[in-house]
Design a protein around this motif. Structure first.
Motif, PDB file in Angstrom:
ATOM      1  N   THR A 115       0.835  -1.204   0.000  1.00 18.24           N
ATOM      2  CA  THR A 115       0.000   0.000   0.000  1.00 18.24           C
ATOM      3  C   THR A 115       0.868   1.251   0.000  1.00 18.24           C
ATOM      4  N   ILE A 118       2.570   1.714  -3.477  1.00 17.30           N
ATOM      5  CA  ILE A 118       1.611   2.159  -4.493  1.00 17.30           C
ATOM      6  C   ILE A 118       1.238   3.624  -4.283  1.00 17.30           C
ATOM      7  N   PHE A 119       0.956   3.981  -3.025  1.00 11.62           N
ATOM      8  CA  PHE A 119       0.565   5.363  -2.740  1.00 11.62           C
ATOM      9  C   PHE A 119       1.690   6.343  -3.066  1.00 11.62           C
ATOM     10  N   SER A 167     -12.092  -7.295  -4.777  1.00 17.80           N
ATOM     11  CA  SER A 167     -10.829  -6.816  -4.202  1.00 17.80           C
ATOM     12  C   SER A 167      -9.868  -6.359  -5.293  1.00 17.80           C
ATOM     13  N   VAL A 171      -8.400  -2.513  -5.895  1.00 12.32           N
ATOM     14  CA  VAL A 171      -6.982  -2.155  -6.007  1.00 12.32           C
ATOM     15  C   VAL A 171      -6.788  -1.183  -7.176  1.00 12.32           C
ATOM     16  N   MET A 174      -8.900   2.238  -6.389  1.00 15.34           N
ATOM     17  CA  MET A 174      -8.282   3.089  -5.376  1.00 15.34           C
ATOM     18  C   MET A 174      -6.965   3.686  -5.875  1.00 15.34           C
ATOM     19  N   SER A 175      -6.263   2.943  -6.712  1.00 19.21           N
ATOM     20  CA  SER A 175      -5.057   3.504  -7.337  1.00 19.21           C
ATOM     21  C   SER A 175      -5.436   4.683  -8.225  1.00 19.21           C
ATOM     22  N   SER A 203      -9.034   5.920   0.212  1.00 15.23           N
ATOM     23  CA  SER A 203      -8.363   5.183  -0.866  1.00 15.23           C
ATOM     24  C   SER A 203      -7.284   4.267  -0.297  1.00 15.23           C
ATOM     25  N   ASN A 206      -8.969   1.293   1.756  1.00 18.44           N
ATOM     26  CA  ASN A 206      -9.541   0.255   0.892  1.00 18.44           C
ATOM     27  C   ASN A 206      -8.466  -0.480   0.100  1.00 18.44           C
ATOM     28  N   LEU A 207      -7.427   0.243  -0.294  1.00 19.27           N
ATOM     29  CA  LEU A 207      -6.320  -0.387  -1.016  1.00 19.27           C
ATOM     30  C   LEU A 207      -5.626  -1.418  -0.132  1.00 19.27           C
ATOM     31  N   SER A 210      -7.926  -4.501   0.399  1.00 21.75           N
ATOM     32  CA  SER A 210      -8.040  -5.281  -0.838  1.00 21.75           C
ATOM     33  C   SER A 210      -6.771  -6.082  -1.102  1.00 21.75           C
ATOM     34  N   LEU A 211      -5.619  -5.450  -0.909  1.00 21.68           N
ATOM     35  CA  LEU A 211      -4.353  -6.167  -1.071  1.00 21.68           C
ATOM     36  C   LEU A 211      -4.229  -7.299  -0.057  1.00 21.68           C
TER      37      LEU A 211
END
Length: 222
Positions: A115, A118-119, A167, A171, A174-175, A203, A206-207, A210-211
């Motif tokens: 997470t 990615i963020f 999920s 991903v 939210m990305s 975001s 939830n990311l 989901s991951l």
């Protein structure tokens, strides 16, 4: 004179954007830490999950209040109430993964690291390129609505395959939300740092979940 005025407006715009970014990321950091503390407390006390109905009512109720008072000091109170509440709902979920899988700690840390990567990667890309991602707004709105309804159906009818598909959708969505919200801050589409913080926080939340679900499904050792 015109050139001077245009230059002045440009500098004011840059300063406003930098201030908006600074306030948003500062508040986001504080809410993430507070949410993590609430999650840790819920885990330590072994609190039960409040259930889907209470979670949805609490989330949308606090989100409504945060939005309503986003231009006043009460907005800060409600943003911490919202993120603290979400942290409390996260604690029991994390305990479930830790107890259900022998490698639960690795799954949680991997999801957390993923997470973060990615963020930071997406935010850095939006900030560096300064590309306008407003064109994906419609796609994100429709996608999130479809994913939310599919997620409820998967939960109500206990359909594991649909749950995993949701999920994976989240991903990606939210990305996209991280790109969209960061772009909105840069280009003046979002001028309220409280609402920008909430959007980025949700975001990230939830990311992460989901991951975690995807990692548990494909790499969890029961």
């Amino acid at each position: 004179m015109r050139l001077t005025t245009a230059s002045s407006h440009s500098q004011e715009s840059i300063l406003a954007t930098n201030k908006m970014l600074r306030n948003t990321y500062m508040l986001l950091s504080m809410t993430l830490l507070f949410s993590a503390a609430m999650a840790g407390m819920a885990m330590y006390l072994n609190m039960p999950h409040p259930g889907m109905i209470i979670t949805l009512v609490g989330y949308f109720g606090l989100l409504f209040l945060t939005n309503k008072f986003s231009n006043s000091s009460l907005g800060l109170l409600f943003v911490f109430a919202l993120t603290g509440f979400m942290g409390l709902t996260l604690g029991p979920i994390l305990n479930m993964y830790l107890n259900a899988f022998s490698n639960g700690h690795e799954l949680v840390m991997t999801a957390l690291g993923g997470t973060g990567v990615i963020f930071l990667g997406l935010s850095g890309y939006a900030l560096t390129t300064r590309k306008d991602f407003s064109f994906i707004a419609g796609f994100l709105m429709v996608g999130i609505l479809v994913a939310f309804i599919a997620g409820l159906a998967a939960m109500l009818f206990s359909i594991p395959a649909l749950s995993l598909a949701v999920s994976a959708m989240f991903v990606l969505l939210m990305s996209g939300m991280i790109l969209f919200q960061t772009s909105a801050i840069i280009h003046g589409g979002e001028t309220n740092y409280i609402m920008a913080t909430v959007s980025l926080y949700v975001s990230i939340y939830n990311l992460f979940l989901s991951l975690l679900q995807l990692l548990a499904a494909f790499g969890g050792d029961e």
